[in-house]
Motif scaffolding. Structure first.
Motif, short mmCIF file in Angstrom:
data_model
loop_
_atom_site.label_atom_id
_atom_site.label_comp_id
_atom_site.label_asym_id
_atom_site.label_seq_id
_atom_site.Cartn_x
_atom_site.Cartn_y
_atom_site.Cartn_z
N UNK A 105 -18.79 10.54 -0.51
CA UNK A 105 -17.64 10.41 0.37
C UNK A 105 -16.34 10.37 -0.44
N UNK A 106 -15.36 11.20 0.01
CA UNK A 106 -14.11 11.32 -0.75
C UNK A 106 -13.04 11.79 0.23
N UNK A 107 -12.22 10.82 0.73
CA UNK A 107 -11.22 11.16 1.73
C UNK A 107 -10.17 12.12 1.19
N UNK A 108 -9.79 11.96 -0.07
CA UNK A 108 -8.78 12.84 -0.65
C UNK A 108 -9.29 14.28 -0.68
N UNK A 109 -10.56 14.44 -1.04
CA UNK A 109 -11.15 15.79 -1.07
C UNK A 109 -11.28 16.34 0.34
N UNK A 110 -11.55 15.44 1.30
CA UNK A 110 -11.63 15.87 2.69
C UNK A 110 -10.28 16.42 3.15
N UNK A 111 -9.20 15.67 2.84
CA UNK A 111 -7.86 16.11 3.23
C UNK A 111 -7.51 17.45 2.57
N UNK A 112 -7.92 17.62 1.33
CA UNK A 112 -7.66 18.88 0.62
C UNK A 112 -8.18 20.07 1.42
N UNK A 113 -9.43 19.96 1.90
CA UNK A 113 -10.03 21.08 2.63
C UNK A 113 -9.52 21.17 4.05
N UNK A 114 -9.24 20.03 4.69
CA UNK A 114 -8.62 20.08 6.02
C UNK A 114 -7.29 20.82 5.94
N UNK A 115 -6.51 20.50 4.90
CA UNK A 115 -5.18 21.08 4.77
C UNK A 115 -5.27 22.61 4.61
N UNK A 116 -6.22 23.06 3.76
CA UNK A 116 -6.36 24.51 3.56
C UNK A 116 -6.64 25.22 4.88
N UNK A 117 -7.52 24.64 5.68
CA UNK A 117 -7.86 25.25 6.96
C UNK A 117 -6.70 25.14 7.94
N UNK A 118 -6.02 23.98 7.94
CA UNK A 118 -4.90 23.76 8.86
C UNK A 118 -3.76 24.72 8.58
N UNK A 119 -3.51 24.98 7.30
CA UNK A 119 -2.42 25.89 6.94
C UNK A 119 -2.73 27.33 7.30
N UNK A 120 -4.01 27.61 7.59
CA UNK A 120 -4.38 28.94 8.10
C UNK A 120 -4.28 29.00 9.63
N UNK A 121 -3.85 27.87 10.23
CA UNK A 121 -3.68 27.86 11.67
C UNK A 121 -4.90 27.43 12.45
N UNK A 122 -5.91 26.86 11.77
CA UNK A 122 -7.13 26.43 12.48
C UNK A 122 -6.85 25.09 13.17
#
Length: 437
Positions: A372-389
């Motif tokens: 479990x790693x919240x910072x790593x989770x945010x990293x991947x959420x952000x990549x997807x979010x910036x693509x408009x997902x």
């Protein structure tokens, strides 16, 4: 292993002589079977030529190194007559030193009629008869004849032909059986594993290779010969041509499947995608997996969905890699395995797939398949979010609202919730209401 002797193939490989009464029914299937194996066979069964020994018959005998005569019952009876056309074919072939293969169909040959010329008896009798079993073991007996008679005779004929010809020597190799044409005129038939040889004189030659199995698979090129004394290898690669044709046909089927799906005709979509998927189209494979996963046009079947997702995923299709990861994550059609899910999500995120980025972020958020790693989770959420997902945008709002992996920031939370809400995520609207728009 003894070296294979190269040979030049003439205009025909085999001339089949036969008596129409009782022989036509044997000659036709034999011709077809030999042609399936790539041989060029002359068989004039369309008309009798009004009893005239046509010049074309003699030219065909000249053009074929092998003269095959079918000795069906009573085939030689009329050879006592000097003008009999079967007799004239045999005599002409004997005079021109053709390689004879007398065919004894189903072991029915009982001997030569007593009143035919001795020259015919001697000419035919000096050659080994080949037994072809038309009623049973047809293909087996033809295999034996090809192996023991036809191929050795063609090789010997090729050595003679090479001695008589001039020009540069080219050994032709091919990955698929094909015909080689020069300026539209056939030179030879080439089969994988054979050492077929052609000669080309000094100059430029327009050559074409046409696949025997599918004439649509063909190659054209200009072969330059700089020296009549040269010897070289000529490699024909038709398999890539076939693969491109099949891929293009599968692309069309996949597009038609999508059109049918968009129109709500799921059964037709499944039919078209199945054909394209079987041909290796990865988009169709993934779409077919979706149909089985959601029960569109077919009964819901997670195992079958995984089968098609895997085929597409193994071809590097990112959406299918994400879908396969999802199946492992939830245990749909496979045993639940978070580590395997993460493996496939990672393959998809390497290609920038937004859904997989969000899913990988979820694995880090919940500690499933990874630590479990919240910072790593945010990293991947952000990549997807910036693509408009939109789903990833909602997760970014959640993390900023509660301070998971990032400092708590309600303004930033509202910003991401607003993006998600604008994209239609109802839960995001509720959170915005709580925070006060």
């Amino acid at each position: 292993m003894e070296p294979v002797t190269p040979f030049i193939v003439m205009a025909y490989d085999i001339f089949i002589s036969y008596r129409r009464d009782g022989g036509k029914e044997l000659a036709r299937p034999l011709k077809s079977e030999l042609e399936l194996r790539g041989y060029r066979v002359f068989l004039d069964f369309d008309e009798l030529k009004d009893g005239v020994f046509d010049r074309r018959i003699m030219e065909a005998i000249d053009a074929a190194p092998i003269f095959m005569v079918i000795l069906s019952p009573h085939a030689l009876d009329r050879c006592a007559n000097a003008d009999d056309w079967v007799r004239r074919e045999i005599e002409y072939a004997l005079e021109h030193d053709r390689h004879f293969i007398p065919i004894d169909p189903d072991r029915s040959f009982t001997g030569f009629p007593p009143d035919i010329p001795d020259t015919l008896k001697a000419g035919l009798g000096q050659h080994q008869f080949s037994q072809v079993m038309f009623e049973q073991l047809f293909k087996v007996s033809v295999d034996k004849m090809v192996r023991e008679r036809i191929e050795p005779l063609l090789q010997r004929a090729g050595r003679t032909a090479m001695q008589e010809q001039g020009g540069a020597l080219f050994h032709v190799e091919t990955d698929l059986p094909c015909r080689i044409l020069k300026f539209g005129k056939e030179l030879c038939t080439v089969r994988p594993g054979s050492d077929t040889v052609i000669r080309l004189r000094k100059g430029r030659h327009k050559l074409e290779a046409v696949c025997l199995d599918c004439p649509d698979d063909r190659l054209q090129w200009v072969q330059t010969v700089e020296d009549n004394e040269m010897e070289d290898l000529l490699t024909v690669e038709l398999r890539p041509v076939r693969e491109r044709r099949l891929a293009a046909e599968a692309d069309v089927l996949a597009e038609r499947g999508q059109t049918a799906y968009d129109a709500g005709d799921y059964a037709e979509a499944v039919k078209l995608w199945c054909e394209a998927a079987e041909a290796g189209n990865r988009i169709a494979q993934n779409s077919l997996g979706d149909c089985y996963y959601y029960g569109k046009g077919v009964a819901k079947d997670y195992t079958e969905a995984v089968k098609w997702y895997r085929k597409a995923a193994e071809q590097g299709y990112a959406s299918a890699q994400n879908n396969l990861g999802t199946c492992y994550h939830w245990g749909k059609g496979v045993e639940q395995d978070d580590a395997e899910a993460v493996k496939w999500f990672r393959k998809a995120v390497e290609q920038g797939d937004a859904v997989a980025q969000k899913n990988l972020g979820g694995c880090y958020y919940d500690g499933e398949g990874v630590e479990q790693d919240y910072a790593e989770a945010v990293k991947w959420y952000r990549k997807a979010a910036e693509q408009g997902y939109a789903v990833a945008q909602f997760e970014m709002g959640w993390c900023y609202k509660h301070g998971y992996g990032v400092p708590k920031d309600l303004a930033e939370a509202k910003r991401w919730y607003r993006k998600a809400a604008d994209a239609g995520i109802q839960e995001a609207k509720k959170h915005l209401a709580e925070l006060g728009r």
